[in-house]
Each structure stands twice: as structure tokens, then as C-alpha cells.
Scaffold this motif. Sequence first.
Motif, short mmCIF file in Angstrom:
data_model
loop_
_atom_site.label_atom_id
_atom_site.label_comp_id
_atom_site.label_asym_id
_atom_site.label_seq_id
_atom_site.Cartn_x
_atom_site.Cartn_y
_atom_site.Cartn_z
N ILE A 1 19.23 22.07 33.70
CA ILE A 1 19.88 21.17 34.66
C ILE A 1 20.76 20.20 33.89
N SER A 2 21.94 19.87 34.42
CA SER A 2 22.69 18.76 33.85
C SER A 2 23.38 18.02 34.97
N THR A 3 23.59 16.72 34.77
CA THR A 3 24.21 15.92 35.83
C THR A 3 25.28 15.01 35.25
N SER A 4 26.22 14.61 36.10
CA SER A 4 27.14 13.54 35.75
C SER A 4 27.22 12.67 36.98
N GLU A 5 28.10 11.68 36.95
CA GLU A 5 28.17 10.72 38.06
C GLU A 5 28.45 11.41 39.40
N ILE A 6 29.31 12.44 39.39
CA ILE A 6 29.69 13.07 40.66
C ILE A 6 29.37 14.56 40.68
N LYS A 7 28.39 15.00 39.88
CA LYS A 7 28.11 16.44 39.81
C LYS A 7 26.66 16.72 39.42
N VAL A 8 26.10 17.80 39.99
CA VAL A 8 24.82 18.31 39.51
C VAL A 8 25.03 19.79 39.23
N SER A 9 24.64 20.24 38.04
CA SER A 9 24.77 21.66 37.69
C SER A 9 23.41 22.23 37.33
N VAL A 10 23.21 23.51 37.69
CA VAL A 10 22.01 24.21 37.26
C VAL A 10 22.39 25.56 36.70
N LEU A 11 21.59 26.03 35.76
CA LEU A 11 21.79 27.36 35.20
C LEU A 11 20.73 28.28 35.79
N ILE A 12 21.19 29.42 36.33
CA ILE A 12 20.24 30.37 36.94
C ILE A 12 20.56 31.78 36.46
N ALA A 13 19.74 32.75 36.84
CA ALA A 13 20.04 34.14 36.51
C ALA A 13 21.29 34.56 37.29
N ALA A 14 22.20 35.28 36.62
CA ALA A 14 23.49 35.62 37.23
C ALA A 14 23.36 36.39 38.54
N GLU A 15 22.30 37.20 38.63
CA GLU A 15 22.17 38.03 39.84
C GLU A 15 22.02 37.21 41.13
N TYR A 16 21.64 35.94 41.00
CA TYR A 16 21.45 35.11 42.19
C TYR A 16 22.67 34.24 42.53
N THR A 17 23.78 34.45 41.83
CA THR A 17 24.95 33.59 42.03
C THR A 17 25.34 33.44 43.50
N GLU A 18 25.59 34.58 44.14
CA GLU A 18 26.06 34.54 45.51
C GLU A 18 25.06 33.89 46.45
N LEU A 19 23.81 34.31 46.29
CA LEU A 19 22.74 33.78 47.12
C LEU A 19 22.66 32.26 46.98
N ALA A 20 22.74 31.80 45.74
CA ALA A 20 22.62 30.36 45.48
C ALA A 20 23.80 29.60 46.09
#
Length: 405
Positions: free
Chosen positions: A373-392
Motif C-alpha cells: 500500500i502507498s498513499t499521498s495527500e490525494i491518492k491511495v495505491s495498492v499492489l495486487i495480482a495482475a489477474e484481478y486488475t479489471e475486477l478491482a
Amino acid sequence: MARIVMKFGGTSVADLERIRNAAARVMRAVEAGDEVAVVVSAMAGATNQLVDWCHELSPLYDAREYDAVVATGEQVTVGLFAIALQTLGVEARSWTGWQIPVSTDGQHGKARIMAIDGAELIRRMQAGQVPVIAGFQGLGPDKRITTLGRGGSDTSAVAVAAAIRADRCDIYTDVDGVYTTDPRLVSKARKLSHITYEEMLELASVGAKVLQTRSVELAMKERVRVQVLSSFTDTPGTLVVDEDEIVEQEIVAGIAYSRDEAKLTVRRVPDRPGVAAAVFGPLAENGINVDMIVQNVSEDGTTDMTFTLNKTELPRARAVLEAMRGEIGYADLAADSDVAKISVVGVGMRSHAGVAGTMFKALAGRGINIQVISTSEIKVSVLIAAEYTELAVRALHTAYGLDVA
Ligand code: ADP
Ligand code: ASP
Ligand code: MG
């Protein structure tokens, strides 16, 4: 009368028919009395082919020669585009990066524009000629050809717009604006009539390829009015604007994903002061950018250090770290390229709590595991398995209430 830059991306110049259509659009602007400078990308797929050839010959290719190869795509389109304009009776002349010149620093493969002298372009435009400028390319301090990184023609367009003091920089592409997420992935994505520079910058930097990150950075700094619109239809596009020009601000402006990153874990490094510097120092010295970083809890004096980086830099990063293995003292390296980074962006996050919570809950609801997980003032990002990209992305788009009615 206005002075405008019209930039056409790869799909908009993919074949002769499309080049003719784009040229006709330029002709209409010229006929309406506008002074136009055109910036073009390589024909769709051309740059990928050139990049692949370099990688195939050597994963550790010489970046100067890579630039010599990949810059050729745009040289083809400027010539063809100028011919298409001339055929329509519009006076036009092609310009490569070195002819203007577009001066850049020496970071081959991801060079930064230092200066563009717009005087000659302005003179030609005032004399009724349309300059057709090769995007993506520049001239380095050692007089060698450089390129600006993938998607760099957007940055060329904005830089030219600043240099010629254009009233507007119109980015013509294969979608008719900036959406709440990639409309090719999520059919319920909604087109935004306006987006703030800051949100566009953040969305671009986390993977929304519709504009290159640096083009937004530059537009923000040089106060260039950027518009994203379709080269195939005449529907209104999206205007990139200041925050105070937006009437109704949503908490989340959009969701982006990137499959361009890989995860690299340095296993069992000694857990002592200076070890992060020992790992990341040499990577930085070799021009390798790292993005998300996590360090695991220490067990028997060692720890695992995980970070993400651009997939294309993985072979180079491995080579750098393997050369430093004795000094760093780690057990081994483990790479995973089957990952995707999903990010939620919005200036409203500054004043609203719970955005990250909503994200974690929506992903958990779909059984998607979060790796980093990483965050900034106006963003939250997560790293997941590529196969779930669309679903996520779909789940998040719905969770934040962004779906079109
Ligand atoms: P060009 O060749 O014209 O530069 P790109 O492929 O670089 O076009 O960028 C346009 C693409 O960006 C669209 O086809 C779309 O799939 C993608 N994209 C990703 N995120 C977004 C978004 N939020 N809004 C619009 N397009 C997006
Ligand atoms: N042709 C280059 C690329 O494909 C630059 C661009 O299209 O903006 O990355
Ligand atoms: Mg692009």
C-alpha cells in the motif's frame, strides 16, 4: 483567431486514411483563421515494434542507440502528415526534434525537455505555414537524439505550446476525453468535462495513459490550457483546469491502474542502519526509479525489502543489485511481474476521511489480496495480482459512486 497546437496520437495517425482525416481537421482550423502547429506521434504500434527489436537484441541495450532506433517512428509521420496537408492545399513543413531543436538533458530513454526556441516556428506560422513537429524526440547535450519516455509526444505538444505561447494545446486521441477510469476497461466510466491539473497529474503518474505525466506537470507550470478530445468525433472533450474553475468537486476524481510495474524483493538483508541506502543508492545512481517500498519486520537480524519499479528496468535493476550483493549482504532476489497497481485519486481526500477504508473494504469484498500500500495527500495505491486488475477497478468504480447512471 487563435494560436493552437494540435497533437495527434498513434491511433489518430495509424494509417494513411487517418492521417488524411487528421490533416483535414488541421485544414479546417487553418481555414477558420487559426495559426496551427501540429505535433504527431508514431503510427500506432510502430514504437512498440522498435522497442521490442532493441529488447530482443539485448535486454541491457545502450540507451543512446535505443533512442536512435525508437525516435524513427515519428520521423515517418511528420513527413507523411506534411504531405497530406500539402495535398489539401495547406502549406506545411516537417520538423524533427533536432531541427527545431528541442533541447533535452542526457537521460536517454526518458529525457527531460530543457528548452525549445519557438521563434522560427512562430515566424513560419505567421507566414501561413503549418509546422508539423515530431513528438517524443529531442536533442541531448552531446548532440545525440534523445526520447522523452513512452507517451512523450504529449509532453512535446505542451512544450511547443509554451514555446510558441499558444492559446491552447489540443490533444487528439482515440477516446473523447478524460474519464473517471479507462473507458476501455470499464464501460460505466464517466467522461469528465473538467479535471484539475493536480488530479490529472496524479492520475497520469499512476497509470492513466491518456496524458503523459510530464505533459501535465509542464502544463501546470507554464499555464498551458490543455484539452483532451477525440480525433474521430466532434464531441466536446475534457479541459484540464485550476481547482477553482471546478464547480462541483467529487471526493474521488478517478481510478487508474498500471500493469507496467514489477515487484522486486531483496531477501534476508541485514537489518541495520544504512541498508536502505545501500540498496536504493546504487539503483538511483543508475537512473532506476523505484515506486512503492515496504520493509518487513525483522527476524533473526535480517529483513525482506520489497519495492516496485518499471518492468522494463527489471533486468537493469537485477544487474545492479547482483553486482552489489557482496556489499549489501542479502540472500537472494525474487521478482514478480504479474502485479498491477490500482490507485484512487481525488483532491477531496484532503478534507474527507475514509477513502482508503472504502478501497480496502471493496477489495476485501471481492477476495482480492493487497500486497503493498502507498498513499499521498490525494491518492491511495495498492499492489495486487495482475489477474484481478479489471475486477478491482470495476469494484472501486462502483464503490465510490462513479458509475454512469
Ligand atoms: P495516443 O496514442 O493518442 O497518445 P494513448 O493510448 O496514449 O493514446 O492514450 C489514450 C488511451 O488512454 C485510451 O485509449 C484509454 O484506453 C487510456 N486511458 C487510461 N485511463 C484513461 C482515462 N481515465 N480516461 C481516458 N482514457 C484513459
Ligand atoms: N510514439 C511514442 C510512444 O509510443 C510517443 C507517443 O506516442 O506519445 O510512446
Ligand atoms: Mg499517448
